[in-house]
Design an enzyme around this catalytic site. Sequence first.
Site, PDB file in Angstrom:
ATOM      1  N   CYS A   1      48.596  45.041  38.829  1.00  0.00           N
ATOM      2  CA  CYS A   1      48.931  44.692  37.447  1.00  0.00           C
ATOM      3  C   CYS A   1      48.740  45.894  36.519  1.00  0.00           C
ATOM      4  O   CYS A   1      49.458  46.047  35.528  1.00  0.00           O
ATOM      5  CB  CYS A   1      48.085  43.507  36.992  1.00  0.00           C
ATOM      6  SG  CYS A   1      46.311  43.691  37.277  1.00  0.00           S
TER       7      CYS A   1
ATOM      8  N   HIS B   1      42.084  41.514  35.055  1.00  0.00           N
ATOM      9  CA  HIS B   1      43.545  41.532  35.020  1.00  0.00           C
ATOM     10  C   HIS B   1      44.003  42.397  33.842  1.00  0.00           C
ATOM     11  O   HIS B   1      43.397  42.387  32.767  1.00  0.00           O
ATOM     12  CB  HIS B   1      44.068  40.102  34.877  1.00  0.00           C
ATOM     13  CG  HIS B   1      45.557  40.009  34.917  1.00  0.00           C
ATOM     14  ND1 HIS B   1      46.302  40.467  35.980  1.00  0.00           N
ATOM     15  CD2 HIS B   1      46.453  39.507  34.017  1.00  0.00           C
ATOM     16  CE1 HIS B   1      47.580  40.249  35.738  1.00  0.00           C
ATOM     17  NE2 HIS B   1      47.693  39.670  34.553  1.00  0.00           N
TER      18      HIS B   1
END
Length: 984
Positions: free
Chosen positions: A54, A304
């Site tokens: 990510c 994340h």
Amino acid sequence: RRNCRGNPNCLVGIGEHVWLGEIDENSFHNIDDPNCERRKKNAFVGLTNLGATCYVNTFLQMWFLNLELRQALYLCPSACGDGLPKDTDYEPQTICEHLQYLFALLQNSKRRYIDPSGFVKALGLDTGQQQDAQEFSKLFMSLLEDTLSKQKNPDVRNIVQKQFCGEYAYVTVCNQCGRESKLVSKFYELELNIQGHKQLTDCITEFLKEEKLEGDNRYFCETCQSKQNATRKIRLLSLPCTLNLQLMRFVFDRQTGHKKKLNTYIGFSELLDMEPFMEQKNGVHVYELSAVLIHRGVSAYSGHYIAHVKDPQTGEWYKFNDEDIEKMEGKKLQLGIEEDLAEPSKSQSRKPKCGKGTHCSRNAYMLVYRLQAREKSLTVEVPAFLQELVERDNCKFEEWCNEMAEMRKQSVARGKIKHEEVKELYQRLPAEAGSPYDFISLEWLQKWLDESTPPKPIDNTACLCSHGKLHPDKISLMKRISEYVADFFYRRYGGGPRLNVKALCKDCVVERCRILRLKNQLNEDYKTVTNLLKMTVKGNDGFWVGKASLRSWRQLALEQLNEQDEDAEHSNGKMNGNAQNKDESNEEKREEEEELNFNEDIVCPHGDLCISENERRVVSKEAWEKLKQYFPKAPEFPNNKECCSQCKILEREGEENEALHKMMASEQKTSLQNLFHDKCRPCLGSWPQETDELYIVSQFFVEEWRKFVRRPTRCSPVSSVANSVLLCPHGGLMFTFASMTKEDSKHIALIWPSEWERIQKLFVVDHVIKITRTQAAGAGPESAHYTSEPQLCPECREGLLCQQQRDLREYTQATIYIHKVVDNKKVMKDAAPELNVSSSEAEEEREENKPEGEQDPDFNQANGGTKRQKLSHQSYITYQKQGIRRSTRHRKVRGEKALLVSANQTLKELKIQIMHAFSVAPFDQNLSLDGKILSDDTATLGSLGVIPESVILLKADEPIADYAAMDDVMQGERGGEGLALGCQ
């Protein structure tokens, strides 16, 4: 409305509810609408997260929306610029080509999201491991700049410098003479410390603040030609079009040895005026916010990454979260929801209030500002060769969409047909009273009603008995249906055999009733036998029965009846004389059943009555007859029957052998008393003066012989010396005289000549191994010459040493010791010697564990004493098996810890283990082995000479006070092992 499984007439709750009533077409398939994967109008394209990528996706989206960078990359010449054959898949060869193709797909693809795996693979990134995002940005920009520097077009060659490169100068001013020293340096991002700050401008001010150089840190002035007090600061000379501000959220925590995240709020505005921070205040340096990179999570090693990026053409803000892209309302940046995702902590402060045009975040780790421009935004067109590649991919996507749509259509058509079939047949499924019917498997009926799997042919074989008819116990697994529906099923799906009204097996029903009667009778017979066993048996009317069989006869009989009940075609596994297992491959179950056969616990190996009366007892004739009803094939032994004659003979022979072994052990112990007690043993290192010959036997022979002498009734006697284990296939000796005094002493035992004469009489000697000393008359021990018989085999000896060295370099999960050094001295605290080791022997082991050249004041005495020499040679027995002279009874001392390592792991991996064990960061560790400095972090332990039981010295540097400097080092280490290696 559950189904009654024991009732074959119950046809409710078998899965019919799915088909009754009206059904939505979408329930006939499990295929998602392919149009959901299609890009919406005026929307951006997402990127697939490949596991832990990510952080890469956020930077790609941010760089894609840098129109100048995208335009320059499109101008790069490509290998397929002249066109690509239609039947050939495009495979980018360089980083620029990968980025070109990726940007073209992001711009004109019809897909909702695309797969960046080719780009990630080209960089050599591990998709399962999250790298340092800030370090990735630095390394990739460096790689891109280096790649583009080879281009001829200056607009392409210099794009990274034009967009991201600025200049600042380290300026040092002497306080004495005022001389100014300036070192100009380029930068691609400013790394700002956020500890103790609340506003971005405060962080920039601290970055540029003046530093005093005084005391030991004074500056050497070229004009004064001496060290002088001075001031040092950073001056911004020029700023790039795109200003990257790295917020140092991830810092090194020295207490834990790990990175941690600073979850403190930092405020920043949408407009940033850099004019007050510039050295030359003669230009416009107003920047507007264009991207905010966010890290969700409280840990530096997990979480994340997402990006909030402003579209330069429309001024609208978008949130890029891998495949999902969300447009912010009202052209405004909205970070509120991102700040609520972090785990609450007592130490975290409340979110400060933000005014108009300002924001604050505790998760933002990078802010990107663009120089405020008055001209209209650039329009970037995809080159023709790239557009062709995009069109190819769009065609593949359209084909996939059409294929999925056709599959959905076919599934719906099949579902509608099945729906009509089920609605009609289910109404006629129950068999009416007096009408013909069939039995069919409940499992098959449920699969017929299961919409996800088409039914297979009907298979009723699992419900058949040994006579080929329906087993009465399988009725609960069957359902009774009408003959009309059964005819349709067999005609449509096939299979069999059909089980109609005459299918139930009468023989099995009769047998089942017989077994039930026996089970009821068993309880009465158990009480009768229990009472009969209490009676005393007189005369010879009784029978021998095993005590174990009597204890479990009721259970054995019950299990035997159950087995007959379950499967009449197999004979009872516990029926005496006919014991078989249903599954021949199940060896354990078969052995267990054989052990439980009634009355076989008193049968000897010869098939007769065993000689041990403790395992059996006499029961009356009446009791035996009752038991025989259940075990008709059990072995029968009247109480007047004699025991097995062969077993009696073997028992007598065993007693005689035990007596013989005891006598042999006593004789051998008397003859070789010193060898048994390990007393007065000769030593090769200090050759005894009273003899010129010593004999050798294997240590294994001595150990096995001692076991026999200690336990003659339990251990087998030793008949042969078996010296062949010490010789090579050519008959030569495998050990040198020197090695037998040291590392190979564990393999051999030295024998006095007088003991050897007795050994030859007591044992079979296959090979005589002898060491002879020869020396001139009146000469000292130093001139003695030692020869072995047989002689050494040099070739086999060399092969043995090579194998031992190979073993040392190929170990896994071996123990080594890390010893922390304080002021270049080991902190020693010797452990107490073991109870079975003499104190002198323990001292000798401690001497062995010390590095070469180290002098310990407790062991300054000379080694020349006779007693000391003797004990030292005893301790040579405790050596490392690969031939390294090190005691296996290694005693850890204060400041020393044991670690499990493998030969193929790197020195850097070992340093990380040491960091967890000693709380010393890898860059503070100075390691040495036997005086040799270990410095190559990429080298394996095997190549560095680290072997099992090695002691590595650890000297820790003084702690670094500057946490930012430590963080730089850790970032360098992480980046070095990640992207930099992959890019090269």
